[in-house]
Design a protein around this motif. Structure first.
Motif, PDB file in Angstrom:
ATOM      1  N   ALA A 139       0.826  -1.210   0.000  1.00  0.00           N
ATOM      2  CA  ALA A 139       0.000   0.000   0.000  1.00  0.00           C
ATOM      3  C   ALA A 139       0.860   1.261   0.000  1.00  0.00           C
ATOM      4  CB  ALA A 139      -0.923   0.010   1.215  1.00  0.00           C
ATOM      5  N   PHE A 140       2.165   1.108   0.260  1.00  0.00           N
ATOM      6  CA  PHE A 140       3.060   2.259   0.364  1.00  0.00           C
ATOM      7  C   PHE A 140       4.022   2.297  -0.810  1.00  0.00           C
ATOM      8  CE2 PHE A 140       1.849   0.869   4.587  1.00  0.00           C
ATOM      9  CZ  PHE A 140       1.233   2.015   5.057  1.00  0.00           C
ATOM     10  N   GLU A 141       4.148   3.463  -1.399  1.00  0.00           N
ATOM     11  CA  GLU A 141       5.119   3.704  -2.476  1.00  0.00           C
ATOM     12  C   GLU A 141       5.835   5.004  -2.161  1.00  0.00           C
ATOM     13  OE1 GLU A 141       5.296   4.905  -7.214  1.00  0.00           O
ATOM     14  OE2 GLU A 141       3.394   4.280  -6.346  1.00  0.00           O
ATOM     15  N   LEU A 142       7.132   4.998  -2.330  1.00  0.00           N
ATOM     16  CA  LEU A 142       7.918   6.223  -2.203  1.00  0.00           C
ATOM     17  C   LEU A 142       8.330   6.640  -3.605  1.00  0.00           C
ATOM     18  CD1 LEU A 142       9.936   5.011   0.863  1.00  0.00           C
ATOM     19  CD2 LEU A 142       8.468   7.019   0.858  1.00  0.00           C
ATOM     20  N   ARG A 143       8.279   7.928  -3.887  1.00  0.00           N
ATOM     21  CA  ARG A 143       8.671   8.426  -5.200  1.00  0.00           C
ATOM     22  C   ARG A 143       9.515   9.675  -5.000  1.00  0.00           C
ATOM     23  NH1 ARG A 143       3.909   8.958  -9.049  1.00  0.00           N
ATOM     24  NH2 ARG A 143       3.902   6.722  -8.700  1.00  0.00           N
ATOM     25  N   ASP A 144      10.642   9.748  -5.713  1.00  0.00           N
ATOM     26  CA  ASP A 144      11.511  10.915  -5.549  1.00  0.00           C
ATOM     27  C   ASP A 144      11.212  11.964  -6.615  1.00  0.00           C
ATOM     28  OD1 ASP A 144      13.001  10.332  -7.882  1.00  0.00           O
ATOM     29  OD2 ASP A 144      14.610   9.348  -6.762  1.00  0.00           O
ATOM     30  N   SER A 145      11.869  13.110  -6.493  1.00  0.00           N
ATOM     31  CA  SER A 145      11.596  14.236  -7.379  1.00  0.00           C
ATOM     32  C   SER A 145      12.080  14.002  -8.805  1.00  0.00           C
ATOM     33  CB  SER A 145      12.211  15.521  -6.815  1.00  0.00           C
ATOM     34  OG  SER A 145      13.588  15.328  -6.545  1.00  0.00           O
ATOM     35  N   ALA A 146      12.851  12.936  -9.042  1.00  0.00           N
ATOM     36  CA  ALA A 146      13.254  12.572 -10.403  1.00  0.00           C
ATOM     37  C   ALA A 146      12.245  11.609 -11.034  1.00  0.00           C
ATOM     38  CB  ALA A 146      14.646  11.950 -10.390  1.00  0.00           C
ATOM     39  N   GLY A 147      11.178  11.251 -10.288  1.00  0.00           N
ATOM     40  CA  GLY A 147      10.155  10.353 -10.806  1.00  0.00           C
ATOM     41  C   GLY A 147      10.445   8.879 -10.571  1.00  0.00           C
ATOM     42  N   ILE A 148      11.505   8.563  -9.828  1.00  0.00           N
ATOM     43  CA  ILE A 148      11.848   7.166  -9.542  1.00  0.00           C
ATOM     44  C   ILE A 148      10.925   6.651  -8.434  1.00  0.00           C
ATOM     45  CG2 ILE A 148      13.661   5.556  -8.812  1.00  0.00           C
ATOM     46  CD1 ILE A 148      14.257   6.972 -11.460  1.00  0.00           C
TER      47      ILE A 148
END
Length: 196
Positions: A132-141
């Motif tokens: 249920a958890f996703e982390l996404r960085d500012s580069a879209g990864i």
């Protein structure tokens, strides 16, 4: 005439002991024991070329924040660069059934540790998988956890949330919580400082 007293416990004490045992069994033994299920290391996932991302990325830059949050965001970046703990830009969000509160972020070597708590705010039992958890960085990864761990929370029950993500320095970080049929909620944890 006095009657002789029984040499055992009075019957009402046995009744109280049986009641306490039944209460303990009905609560499944969850006397303050932390649920370890929502502790995971996340790994970067390849993003297919030209694929539509399921969520639009918010601006993860200090300049996109309201003025009152910009100073707090800069202090967080300063603390992370020193290896100290700091509070995220958006500490808590709620979906229809969950409250996700991140209390602390800390950079340890090449990872950022995310520590907080997930609480069931609904009136029914909720199963919360680590997926249920996703982390996404500012580069879209995108960063996802491996495995199928989950935690079942009764109404009002909480469990620790401890995630580790290999976030390169200088990038912002977003936590997306998606537990269908509820719409996903986004939580800005770190914003990047793009000022020279």
């Amino acid at each position: 005439m006095m009657t002789e007293r029984s040499r055992g416990f009075p019957i009402w004490i046995w009744g109280v002991l049986v009641a306490l045992i039944l209460i303990a069994l009905s609560s499944r033994g969850n006397f303050g024991v932390a649920n370890e299920s929502l502790r995971q290391r996340f790994a970067a996932q390849p993003t297919p070329a030209g694929a539509d991302l399921p969520f639009e990325m918010p601006q993860l830059e200090i300049g996109a924040l309201p003025p009152q949050l910009q100073e707090a965001a800069r202090e967080l970046l300063w603390r992370l660069n020193r290896g100290e703990a700091g509070r995220p830009v958006e500490p808590a969000v709620e979906s229809a059934r969950l409250r996700i509160e991140v209390r602390e972020l800390r950079r340890v070597a090449d990872e950022v540790q995310v520590r907080g708590e997930v609480t069931n705010i609904s009136r029914r039992e909720v199963q919360v998988p680590i997926s249920a958890f996703e982390l996404r960085d500012s580069a879209g990864i995108s960063y996802l956890a491996n495995g199928g761990a989950s935690s079942t929370l009764r109404p009002g029950q909480s469990t620790p949330l401890e995630l580790s993500v290999p976030l390169p320095p200088g990038r912002g970080l977003l936590l997306i919580t998606s537990l269908p049929p509820d719409p996903p909620v986004e939580q800005r944890l770190i914003v990047a400082d793009t000022t020279p």
